[in-house]
Every structure is written in C-alpha cells, then in structure tokens.
Design a protein around this motif. Structure first.
Motif, short mmCIF file in Angstrom:
data_model
loop_
_atom_site.label_atom_id
_atom_site.label_comp_id
_atom_site.label_asym_id
_atom_site.label_seq_id
_atom_site.Cartn_x
_atom_site.Cartn_y
_atom_site.Cartn_z
N PHE A 64 0.82 -1.21 0.00
CA PHE A 64 0.00 0.00 0.00
C PHE A 64 0.86 1.26 0.00
CE2 PHE A 64 -2.33 3.33 2.33
CZ PHE A 64 -3.42 3.47 1.49
N VAL A 65 1.79 1.35 0.94
CA VAL A 65 2.62 2.55 1.06
C VAL A 65 3.59 2.67 -0.10
CG1 VAL A 65 4.26 3.79 2.52
CG2 VAL A 65 2.38 2.51 3.57
N ALA A 66 4.21 1.56 -0.49
CA ALA A 66 5.19 1.61 -1.58
C ALA A 66 4.52 1.96 -2.91
CB ALA A 66 5.91 0.27 -1.70
N THR A 67 3.29 1.50 -3.12
CA THR A 67 2.58 1.83 -4.36
C THR A 67 2.30 3.32 -4.43
OG1 THR A 67 1.56 -0.35 -4.49
CG2 THR A 67 0.50 1.43 -5.71
N LEU A 68 1.78 3.88 -3.36
CA LEU A 68 1.50 5.31 -3.35
C LEU A 68 2.78 6.13 -3.44
CD1 LEU A 68 -1.31 5.52 -0.62
CD2 LEU A 68 -1.56 5.42 -3.10
N GLY A 69 3.80 5.72 -2.68
CA GLY A 69 5.07 6.45 -2.71
C GLY A 69 5.76 6.34 -4.06
N GLY A 70 5.79 5.14 -4.64
CA GLY A 70 6.41 4.96 -5.93
C GLY A 70 5.69 5.72 -7.03
N TYR A 71 4.35 5.76 -6.96
CA TYR A 71 3.57 6.50 -7.94
C TYR A 71 3.84 8.00 -7.83
CZ TYR A 71 -0.51 7.85 -10.74
OH TYR A 71 -1.34 8.38 -11.70
N ALA A 72 3.92 8.49 -6.60
CA ALA A 72 4.18 9.91 -6.40
C ALA A 72 5.58 10.29 -6.89
CB ALA A 72 4.04 10.26 -4.92
N PHE A 73 6.58 9.49 -6.55
CA PHE A 73 7.95 9.79 -6.98
C PHE A 73 8.15 9.59 -8.48
CE2 PHE A 73 9.24 8.92 -2.43
CZ PHE A 73 9.69 10.20 -2.19
N GLY A 74 7.41 8.66 -9.06
CA GLY A 74 7.61 8.34 -10.45
C GLY A 74 6.82 9.19 -11.43
N ARG A 75 5.68 9.77 -10.98
CA ARG A 75 4.79 10.45 -11.91
C ARG A 75 4.55 11.92 -11.62
NH1 ARG A 75 5.30 7.84 -16.42
NH2 ARG A 75 3.88 6.10 -16.77
N PHE A 76 4.81 12.36 -10.40
CA PHE A 76 4.51 13.74 -10.04
C PHE A 76 5.80 14.54 -9.88
CE2 PHE A 76 0.81 11.36 -8.47
CZ PHE A 76 -0.20 12.05 -9.13
N PHE A 134 7.23 17.74 -7.79
CA PHE A 134 6.95 18.64 -6.68
C PHE A 134 8.28 19.07 -6.06
CE2 PHE A 134 6.53 14.25 -5.30
CZ PHE A 134 7.41 14.17 -4.23
N PRO A 135 8.30 20.22 -5.41
CA PRO A 135 9.56 20.73 -4.84
C PRO A 135 10.15 19.76 -3.82
CG PRO A 135 7.89 22.44 -4.88
CD PRO A 135 7.18 21.17 -5.24
N GLY A 136 11.43 19.52 -3.95
CA GLY A 136 12.11 18.64 -3.00
C GLY A 136 11.91 17.16 -3.26
N ARG A 137 11.37 16.81 -4.42
CA ARG A 137 11.08 15.40 -4.71
C ARG A 137 12.35 14.54 -4.67
NH1 ARG A 137 9.77 12.83 -10.51
NH2 ARG A 137 11.91 13.61 -10.70
N ASP A 138 13.39 14.99 -5.35
CA ASP A 138 14.62 14.19 -5.42
C ASP A 138 15.30 14.09 -4.06
OD1 ASP A 138 14.17 13.83 -8.11
OD2 ASP A 138 15.44 15.52 -8.72
N VAL A 139 15.26 15.18 -3.32
CA VAL A 139 15.88 15.16 -1.98
C VAL A 139 15.13 14.20 -1.07
CG1 VAL A 139 16.39 16.53 0.07
CG2 VAL A 139 16.78 17.50 -2.22
N LEU A 140 13.81 14.25 -1.12
CA LEU A 140 12.99 13.36 -0.29
C LEU A 140 13.22 11.90 -0.68
CD1 LEU A 140 10.85 13.07 1.89
CD2 LEU A 140 9.09 13.36 0.13
#
Length: 269
Positions: A77-89, A91-97
């Motif tokens: 559940f968490v990895a799917t949402l996190g991976g989707y957010a990092f892979g498709r959106f 947003f500021p600080g994405r790479d650092v996060l």
C-alpha cells in the motif's frame, strides 16, 4: 563463430549449474538431515518439532502468517502510493525526499530496534504482532518504494494520458490503468516483504516477549535445547525445512514476474 557461440553458451550453463548447486547445497543438506534418524530415515524429527513440550505450535505458525500478511499489505500500500508519487509527479524537493528515503538503507536496523521498542511501548503496541509488522514494514519501504518508482516510470506516459482523456481521475488512473501495468513490480515487492517477515528472527526476538506472540522462527530456536543442554540439531533442521517450504513454493510460482519486476525500468529511455 558458431563454435565460439556454442562454447560460450555451454560456459554459461556450466557456471549457472555450479552456482545453483552451491546455493542449494545448504538447503538440500538441511532436508537430508531433517529426515535422518538413528534407525534410518523418517519423519520422526518433524513429529518431535511439533509435539515436544517447547516445540512449534499452530498459534506460532498463525502468528507468522499474520505478521507476514500485515507486512506485505502495508508495504504494498505505502510503496505503491510512494512509488507513484515519486515516479509520476513533480513537486519541490522530490529528489531530496527520495534520497532521504533511500538513505534509511544505510542505517543498520539492529542499531535502532531498542529505540523502536521504546516507541512501541509509548504507543501501546509492545509485544504485539501489529507493532512487529509496522517495524518490518518500515525496514522494507526504502527498497520497495525504489522498486515501485522504477516500475511506474517504465510505463509509457501515453497510457496514463489516454486514461485521463477517457475521464479517469488520479485514483482511477492508478487503480485501473497503472496497477495492472506494474504487476511484476508489485509481485516483487510483495515477495520480498513476505520472505523478510516470514523468516525474520532478530526483530521478533527484541520486540516480542511472551510465547503467545512468538513467531515460528522464535519457536524453532526456543526448542533447540534437548536433554542435558544438548542441541537437537535434527529437529532444528526440520524446522528450517518447514520454514523454507512456503518461500520456495511462492518463488516457484512467481519467479517469472519476480524477474520482470527487477528488470522494470532497466531499458527505460
């Protein structure tokens, strides 16, 4: 040219066979030792594993199943949402996060188990299967999010855009279009989470106190002492084989998707 190609192919086969024998030999030896008795071969060691006073009980196996199911579900559940957010959106600080998330892999989890034990005590989750599952999920998330981000990035952007044109919102696109496309990645993440939670020993040893909450790994280690302080190696080998069987069966059925999940995004771009 044909001769060198044949020789190279045979070299790969021989090397692969040698490595397979090398890695399988400990498990094969455990299977052999678990069946060997003083009078020959039989299932007496397995009977002793499940019938001795301090042996494995059904509730120990059930505890392992519950912990594994909770860990796999929460990780997916968490990895799917996190991976989707990092892979498709964007947003500021994405790479650092994302780098900070991966940095958790550099922290030996054994060094923070005591602090996590205290934290679970504050939350009222000490000596509980839920608390153990949360800890195991936390340790799985960096690798799992990394895998799912690669899987989502490997899906053509046009597929997602077509779903948006058809009227799907973000959640609908994720559930109806993206999840089927990243199925190998999901299977890989779920399989890793199961293998880790099913066979984990150190975290349950620190976080679980009562025999009622012991997992199978703790129960097997708990019965290691036979009479006069000697170690019942045969029963231990039976326990090793018993714990390995679900992992082998799952991997045998899911190995194709497992390999695809690892190669997701490898040819991207």
């Amino acid at each position: 040219m044909s001769g060198s190609s044949t020789a190279s192919r045979w070299g790969h086969h021989i090397t692969g066979t040698a490595l397979a024998i090398l890695f399988l030999s400990p498990l094969l030896w455990s299977g052999f030792a678990s069946l060997r008795t003083d009078t020959g071969f039989g299932l007496e060691n397995y009977a002793r594993l499940f019938t001795s006073d301090n042996g494995v009980r059904p509730h120990h196996v059930l505890n392992s199943v519950v912990v594994s199911a909770l860990t796999v579900g929460a990780t997916l559940f968490v990895a799917t949402l996190g991976g989707y957010a990092f892979g498709r959106f964007r947003f500021p600080g994405r790479d650092v996060l994302f780098l900070l998330t991966l940095a958790i892999l550099m922290v030996p989890y054994a060094t923070i188990l005591i602090a996590l034990y205290v934290l679970l005590g504050w939350l009222g989750l000490e000596d509980s299967l839920i608390g153990l599952s949360l800890v195991l999920t936390m340790f799985q998330l960096p690798f799992s999010i990394f895998m799912m981000r690669n899987s989502f990035e490997a899906v053509p952007l046009e597929l997602e855009e077509a779903a948006r044109v058809d009227g799907c919102d973000t959640v609908g696109t994720l559930v109806r279009v993206m999840l089927p496309a990243v199925r190998p990645g999901l299977i890989t993440v779920g399989l890793f989470a199961f293998l880790t939670s099913w066979s984990e020993f150190f975290a349950p040893l620190i976080l679980l106190n009562s025999t009622d909450t012991f997992t199978t790994t703790l129960a097997v280690v708990n019965m290691r002492t036979a009479s006069h302080g000697s170690i019942d190696y045969a029963a231990l080998e039976a326990g090793v084989v018993f714990m390995a069987l679900p992992c082998l069966v799952l991997f045998a059925f899911m190995q194709r998707s497992y390999v695809r999940g690892f190669t997701s995004g490898a040819l991207k771009g």
